[in-house]
Enzyme design. Structure first.
Site, PDB file in Angstrom:
ATOM      1  N   CYS A  53       0.761  -1.155   0.052  1.00 40.92           N
ATOM      2  CA  CYS A  53      -0.206   0.026   0.034  1.00 40.92           C
ATOM      3  C   CYS A  53       0.910   1.326  -0.044  1.00 40.92           C
ATOM      4  CB  CYS A  53      -0.772   0.035   1.102  1.00 40.92           C
ATOM      5  SG  CYS A  53      -1.880   1.372   1.499  1.00 40.92           S
ATOM      6  N   CYS A  74       0.217   3.269   3.682  1.00 44.37           N
ATOM      7  CA  CYS A  74       0.676   2.789   4.715  1.00 44.37           C
ATOM      8  C   CYS A  74       1.762   1.845   4.721  1.00 44.37           C
ATOM      9  CB  CYS A  74      -0.591   2.393   5.836  1.00 44.37           C
ATOM     10  SG  CYS A  74      -1.058   0.783   5.159  1.00 44.37           S
ATOM     11  N   CYS A  87      -6.951  -1.146   1.163  1.00 42.97           N
ATOM     12  CA  CYS A  87      -6.119  -1.730   2.205  1.00 42.97           C
ATOM     13  C   CYS A  87      -6.820  -2.019   3.470  1.00 42.97           C
ATOM     14  CB  CYS A  87      -5.086  -0.730   2.407  1.00 42.97           C
ATOM     15  SG  CYS A  87      -3.881  -0.854   3.645  1.00 42.97           S
ATOM     16  N   CYS A  89      -5.380   1.093   6.358  1.00 45.11           N
ATOM     17  CA  CYS A  89      -5.446   2.371   6.172  1.00 45.11           C
ATOM     18  C   CYS A  89      -6.895   2.587   5.675  1.00 45.11           C
ATOM     19  CB  CYS A  89      -4.422   3.156   5.741  1.00 45.11           C
ATOM     20  SG  CYS A  89      -4.318   2.714   3.956  1.00 45.11           S
ATOM     21  N   CYS A 127      -8.224  -6.030  -9.508  1.00 46.43           N
ATOM     22  CA  CYS A 127      -7.960  -4.917 -10.508  1.00 46.43           C
ATOM     23  C   CYS A 127      -7.579  -3.661  -9.902  1.00 46.43           C
ATOM     24  CB  CYS A 127      -8.984  -4.633 -11.588  1.00 46.43           C
ATOM     25  SG  CYS A 127      -8.965  -3.687 -12.944  1.00 46.43           S
TER      26      CYS A 127
HETATM   27 ZN   LIG Z   1      -2.851   1.134   3.501  1.00 43.25          ZN
END
Ligand SMILES: [Zn+2]
Length: 156
Positions: free
Chosen positions: A70, A73, A118, A121, A141
């Site tokens: 991510c 984060c 995610c 976060c 995707c």
């Molecule tokens: Zn994240």
């Protein structure tokens, strides 16, 4: 509600709304903090559910072993072994790392899709569809702008 910054509009095809706002996540920042931490492209995707234009992410061509994480984060999201060439112009995976992502139902743009974000976060990553390859049959995707890539250290 914040406005999209001018100049990004040509790069993004749209902006959806999903139901992640009401959830709470281990990593939380105010909108102003996110704006400081992220590039305008990352902010638009992760925090405003924008979709990058297909074919624009350098991660489309990333084929080395490693981990996609991510951009908000650092949470590990996908292993390179689960990436496949979907032909869509977005980085695509058939399986996320365990605990890396979570999903919600996204009813924006008059469609019902499964939004992927995610798990740490809440940042918007993309959508998952049921037309992927074996063994899962799923196609995650993803927006390349929502992720970073850490190549595996080949010397280990
Ligand atoms: Zn994240």
């Amino acid at each position: 509600m914040a406005e999209r910054k001018s100049g990004i509009g040509s790069w993004f095809s749209g902006r959806g709304e999903a139901e992640t706002a009401a959830e709470s996540f281990p990593v939380q920042h105010s909108e102003a903090e996110w704006r400081q931490r992220l590039t305008p492209e990352q902010f638009a995707v992760l925090r405003q559910h924008a979709t990058e234009r297909p074919g624009t992410s350098p991660l489309n061509n990333e084929k080395r072993p490693g981990t996609f994480a991510c951009a908000g984060c650092g949470q590990p999201l996908f292993a390179a072994e689960t990436k496949f060439e979907s032909g869509t112009g977005w980085p695509s995976f058939f399986q996320p790392l365990e605990g890396g992502v979570a999903t919600t139902t996204d009813r924006s743009f008059f469609m019902t899709r499964t939004e992927v974000h995610c798990a740490r976060c809440g940042g918007h990553l993309g959508h998952v569809f049921e037309d992927g390859p074996a063994p899962t049959g799923l196609r995650y995707c993803m927006n390349g702008a929502a992720m970073g890539f850490a190549p595996k250290d080949e010397s280990e």
